[in-house]
Write an enzyme that holds these catalytic residues in place. Structure first.
Site, short mmCIF file in Angstrom:
data_model
loop_
_atom_site.label_atom_id
_atom_site.label_comp_id
_atom_site.label_asym_id
_atom_site.label_seq_id
_atom_site.Cartn_x
_atom_site.Cartn_y
_atom_site.Cartn_z
CG ASN A 125 7.38 -8.98 33.05
OD1 ASN A 125 7.78 -10.14 32.97
ND2 ASN A 125 8.15 -7.98 33.44
CG HIS A 127 10.40 -6.43 37.53
ND1 HIS A 127 11.39 -6.61 36.60
CD2 HIS A 127 10.89 -5.57 38.46
CE1 HIS A 127 12.44 -5.89 36.95
NE2 HIS A 127 12.17 -5.25 38.07
CG ASP A 163 10.67 -4.07 33.99
OD1 ASP A 163 9.99 -5.01 33.56
OD2 ASP A 163 11.90 -4.16 34.18
#
Ligand code: GRF
Length: 213
Positions: A125, A127, A163
């Site tokens: 991911n 972020h 996250d």
């Protein structure tokens, strides 16, 4: 380029990071989205335009509305969304495509823990904040409201906890006095586009190893 990795990019928004990856000829095998979006259109346009680098790229939409997602509700207020079934189906699709790296680039559905038990590859991911600060959907606004003078971006392995997975790479971005959420987010994305492309290229080329989970 070795053949041990097969990359899927997961999108749901404007797809400007994906666009940069395509422009830089990153060998993407699949673009997957949870709704029709610019990212999917972009991938199809490039393929139709006979761009040899994406000639083999495949696209897939797994519509989250089919799993009870209500577009009229806020992002995190989805009482009828069958997140588990959606996540299981997505993991099975990625496995059936033999994807080894799935890179979320603005993919806006939180996946349930079942995804991580089923998917045999690694989910990445990006972020828009310097994790562990400012997790979640409001990362850019939260950094701005907190009066930060520096924020940034984090590329990390996605795990069951949102996250919070092992960090692969971070970069700082200044916050300017007149910034709005939009201007700051755009400045962050200017850093994110080349950074994510570079990290994924290094992984595909075997020049970078993934941190252990
Ligand atoms: C990026 O800021 C990324 O960090 C976040 O979503 C944004 C995607 O931008 N997760 P785009 O859709 O590629 O323009």
């Amino acid at each position: 380029m070795n053949n041990t990795h097969r990359l899927a990019v997961l999108v749901s928004g404007s797809g400007t990071i994906l666009e940069h990856m395509i422009d830089k000829k990153l060998p993407i095998s699949y673009v997957i989205a949870e709704k029709p979006c610019r990212g999917i259109d972009l991938a199809i346009e490039h393929r139709l335009a006979d761009n040899v680098d994406v000639a083999r790229l495949r696209t897939k939409i797994l519509p989250r509305v089919n799993y009870g997602w209500d577009n009229s509700r806020k992002w995190n207020n989805q009482p009828k969304f069958d997140r588990v079934s959606f996540s299981i189906d997505l993991a099975n699709i990625l496995n059936s495509y033999n994807v080894t790296i799935a890179a979320m680039a603005g993919f806006m559905t939180i996946l349930s823990p079942e995804f991580f038990d089923i998917f045999e590859g690694t989910l990445l991911n990006i972020h828009p904040a310097l994790l562990p600060k400012y997790k979640g959907e409001r990362a850019v606004a939260d950094a701005l409201e907190a009066g930060e003078r520096v924020t940034g971006t984090t590329i990390h392995i996605a795990t069951k906890e949102l996250d919070a997975g092992p960090i692969i790479k971070q970069a700082k971005v200044p916050v300017l006095p007149d910034d709005t959420v939009d201007t700051l987010h755009e400045r962050i994305k200017q850093t994110e586009r080349p950074l994510y492309t570079q990290v994924l290229a290094e992984l595909l080329e075997g020049k970078r190893k993934l941190p252990s989970r």
